[in-house]
Design a protein around this motif. Structure first.
Motif, PDB file in Angstrom:
ATOM      1  N   THR A 141     -19.777  89.147 -23.662  1.00  0.00           N
ATOM      2  CA  THR A 141     -20.210  90.532 -23.541  1.00  0.00           C
ATOM      3  C   THR A 141     -20.769  90.732 -22.133  1.00  0.00           C
ATOM      4  OG1 THR A 141     -22.485  90.085 -24.231  1.00  0.00           O
ATOM      5  CG2 THR A 141     -20.875  90.589 -25.982  1.00  0.00           C
ATOM      6  N   LEU A 142     -21.006  91.980 -21.762  1.00  0.00           N
ATOM      7  CA  LEU A 142     -21.577  92.271 -20.452  1.00  0.00           C
ATOM      8  C   LEU A 142     -22.951  91.620 -20.307  1.00  0.00           C
ATOM      9  CD1 LEU A 142     -21.488  93.662 -17.730  1.00  0.00           C
ATOM     10  CD2 LEU A 142     -22.295  95.745 -18.845  1.00  0.00           C
ATOM     11  N   SER A 143     -23.766  91.684 -21.337  1.00  0.00           N
ATOM     12  CA  SER A 143     -25.097  91.057 -21.291  1.00  0.00           C
ATOM     13  C   SER A 143     -24.996  89.552 -21.070  1.00  0.00           C
ATOM     14  CB  SER A 143     -25.862  91.318 -22.585  1.00  0.00           C
ATOM     15  OG  SER A 143     -26.080  92.684 -22.765  1.00  0.00           O
ATOM     16  N   GLN A 144     -24.085  88.915 -21.774  1.00  0.00           N
ATOM     17  CA  GLN A 144     -23.900  87.468 -21.618  1.00  0.00           C
ATOM     18  C   GLN A 144     -23.402  87.132 -20.220  1.00  0.00           C
ATOM     19  OE1 GLN A 144     -21.225  87.183 -24.968  1.00  0.00           O
ATOM     20  NE2 GLN A 144     -22.731  86.026 -26.171  1.00  0.00           N
ATOM     21  N   LEU A 145     -22.514  87.966 -19.679  1.00  0.00           N
ATOM     22  CA  LEU A 145     -22.011  87.743 -18.325  1.00  0.00           C
ATOM     23  C   LEU A 145     -23.137  87.831 -17.303  1.00  0.00           C
ATOM     24  CD1 LEU A 145     -19.788  87.372 -16.224  1.00  0.00           C
ATOM     25  CD2 LEU A 145     -19.419  89.850 -16.315  1.00  0.00           C
ATOM     26  N   ILE A 146     -23.991  88.831 -17.425  1.00  0.00           N
ATOM     27  CA  ILE A 146     -25.116  88.981 -16.495  1.00  0.00           C
ATOM     28  C   ILE A 146     -26.025  87.764 -16.565  1.00  0.00           C
ATOM     29  CG2 ILE A 146     -27.209  90.312 -16.013  1.00  0.00           C
ATOM     30  CD1 ILE A 146     -25.573  92.820 -16.895  1.00  0.00           C
ATOM     31  N   VAL A 147     -26.318  87.303 -17.759  1.00  0.00           N
ATOM     32  CA  VAL A 147     -27.152  86.108 -17.921  1.00  0.00           C
ATOM     33  C   VAL A 147     -26.469  84.907 -17.259  1.00  0.00           C
ATOM     34  CG1 VAL A 147     -28.061  84.457 -19.610  1.00  0.00           C
ATOM     35  CG2 VAL A 147     -28.376  86.910 -19.968  1.00  0.00           C
ATOM     36  N   ASN A 148     -25.174  84.763 -17.436  1.00  0.00           N
ATOM     37  CA  ASN A 148     -24.456  83.634 -16.827  1.00  0.00           C
ATOM     38  C   ASN A 148     -24.504  83.688 -15.305  1.00  0.00           C
ATOM     39  OD1 ASN A 148     -23.864  82.783 -19.372  1.00  0.00           O
ATOM     40  ND2 ASN A 148     -21.655  82.842 -19.138  1.00  0.00           N
ATOM     41  N   VAL A 149     -24.405  84.879 -14.739  1.00  0.00           N
ATOM     42  CA  VAL A 149     -24.461  85.016 -13.280  1.00  0.00           C
ATOM     43  C   VAL A 149     -25.839  84.613 -12.761  1.00  0.00           C
ATOM     44  CG1 VAL A 149     -24.459  86.672 -11.359  1.00  0.00           C
ATOM     45  CG2 VAL A 149     -22.626  86.731 -13.061  1.00  0.00           C
ATOM     46  N   ILE A 150     -26.901  85.100 -13.393  1.00  0.00           N
ATOM     47  CA  ILE A 150     -28.242  84.851 -12.847  1.00  0.00           C
ATOM     48  C   ILE A 150     -28.825  83.499 -13.256  1.00  0.00           C
ATOM     49  CG2 ILE A 150     -28.753  87.285 -12.570  1.00  0.00           C
ATOM     50  CD1 ILE A 150     -30.475  87.133 -15.091  1.00  0.00           C
ATOM     51  N   THR A 151     -28.203  82.822 -14.202  1.00  0.00           N
ATOM     52  CA  THR A 151     -28.678  81.478 -14.550  1.00  0.00           C
ATOM     53  C   THR A 151     -27.784  80.392 -13.978  1.00  0.00           C
ATOM     54  OG1 THR A 151     -27.491  81.508 -16.673  1.00  0.00           O
ATOM     55  CG2 THR A 151     -29.809  82.231 -16.677  1.00  0.00           C
ATOM     56  N   HIS A 152     -26.725  80.783 -13.299  1.00  0.00           N
ATOM     57  CA  HIS A 152     -25.820  79.801 -12.698  1.00  0.00           C
ATOM     58  C   HIS A 152     -26.542  79.096 -11.541  1.00  0.00           C
ATOM     59  CE1 HIS A 152     -22.366  78.110 -10.603  1.00  0.00           C
ATOM     60  NE2 HIS A 152     -21.733  78.212 -11.772  1.00  0.00           N
ATOM     61  N   ALA A 153     -26.248  77.833 -11.366  1.00  0.00           N
ATOM     62  CA  ALA A 153     -26.891  77.051 -10.301  1.00  0.00           C
ATOM     63  C   ALA A 153     -26.700  77.697  -8.931  1.00  0.00           C
ATOM     64  CB  ALA A 153     -26.337  75.627 -10.295  1.00  0.00           C
ATOM     65  N   GLY A 154     -25.558  78.340  -8.708  1.00  0.00           N
ATOM     66  CA  GLY A 154     -25.304  79.006  -7.432  1.00  0.00           C
ATOM     67  C   GLY A 154     -26.259  80.151  -7.164  1.00  0.00           C
ATOM     68  N   PHE A 155     -26.775  80.774  -8.203  1.00  0.00           N
ATOM     69  CA  PHE A 155     -27.738  81.855  -8.045  1.00  0.00           C
ATOM     70  C   PHE A 155     -29.135  81.303  -7.826  1.00  0.00           C
ATOM     71  CE2 PHE A 155     -30.671  85.131  -9.609  1.00  0.00           C
ATOM     72  CZ  PHE A 155     -30.206  86.236  -8.908  1.00  0.00           C
ATOM     73  N   LYS A 156     -29.471  80.276  -8.601  1.00  0.00           N
ATOM     74  CA  LYS A 156     -30.820  79.705  -8.506  1.00  0.00           C
ATOM     75  C   LYS A 156     -31.065  78.997  -7.193  1.00  0.00           C
ATOM     76  CE  LYS A 156     -30.342  78.008 -12.853  1.00  0.00           C
ATOM     77  NZ  LYS A 156     -30.664  77.107 -13.959  1.00  0.00           N
ATOM     78  N   LYS A 157     -30.021  78.469  -6.580  1.00  0.00           N
ATOM     79  CA  LYS A 157     -30.158  77.730  -5.318  1.00  0.00           C
ATOM     80  C   LYS A 157     -29.645  78.517  -4.128  1.00  0.00           C
ATOM     81  CE  LYS A 157     -29.647  73.350  -7.677  1.00  0.00           C
ATOM     82  NZ  LYS A 157     -28.859  72.141  -7.853  1.00  0.00           N
ATOM     83  N   ARG A 158     -29.615  79.820  -4.255  1.00  0.00           N
ATOM     84  CA  ARG A 158     -29.027  80.641  -3.194  1.00  0.00           C
ATOM     85  C   ARG A 158     -29.873  80.618  -1.931  1.00  0.00           C
ATOM     86  NH1 ARG A 158     -30.082  86.812  -5.104  1.00  0.00           N
ATOM     87  NH2 ARG A 158     -32.269  86.553  -5.618  1.00  0.00           N
ATOM     88  N   GLU A 159     -29.160  80.775  -0.826  1.00  0.00           N
ATOM     89  CA  GLU A 159     -29.829  80.844   0.472  1.00  0.00           C
ATOM     90  C   GLU A 159     -30.089  82.309   0.816  1.00  0.00           C
ATOM     91  OE1 GLU A 159     -27.474  78.885   3.420  1.00  0.00           O
ATOM     92  OE2 GLU A 159     -27.114  77.176   2.117  1.00  0.00           O
ATOM     93  N   GLN A 160     -31.187  82.578   1.416  1.00  0.00           N
ATOM     94  CA  GLN A 160     -31.519  83.964   1.793  1.00  0.00           C
ATOM     95  C   GLN A 160     -31.018  84.272   3.166  1.00  0.00           C
ATOM     96  OE1 GLN A 160     -32.778  86.198  -0.291  1.00  0.00           O
ATOM     97  NE2 GLN A 160     -32.899  84.666  -1.907  1.00  0.00           N
TER      98      GLN A 160
END
Length: 92
Positions: free
Chosen positions: A73-92
């Motif tokens: 679902t859209l909600s699950q997709l959003i959660v997957n994007v923001i909990t993905h390691a690539g998001f958590k370790k992003r460079e600013q």
């Protein structure tokens, strides 16, 4: 007067697909691999606040593959994007 709500989506997934109305367009897009991957890319860009970089390609591919294979679902997709390691370790 009656509204002509017929349309044709051109070149998506390598073919032209006719549809009737917004519900028909929605049905076509919901089954489209190309549309799903495009949506994931746009959501990823929005969540990160920038265009994707070379180092983001694997993260985007991971999330897109999950979205396709698990029919999220859209909600699950959003959660997957923001909990993905690539998001958590992003460079600013």
């Amino acid at each position: 007067l009656k509204i002509d709500d017929y349309g044709k989506l051109l070149g998506v997934d390598g073919k032209d697909t006719p549809f009737n109305g917004s519900e028909g367009l929605s049905a076509v897009l919901s089954k489209s691999r190309q549309a799903k991957r495009c949506f994931v890319l746009q959501l990823y860009r929005y969540a990160h606040g920038h265009l994707e970089r070379k180092q983001d390609v694997c993260s985007i591919r991971d999330v897109a593959n999950q979205f396709e294979s698990e029919d999220l679902t859209l909600s699950q997709l959003i959660v997957n994007v923001i909990t993905h390691a690539g998001f958590k370790k992003r460079e600013q």
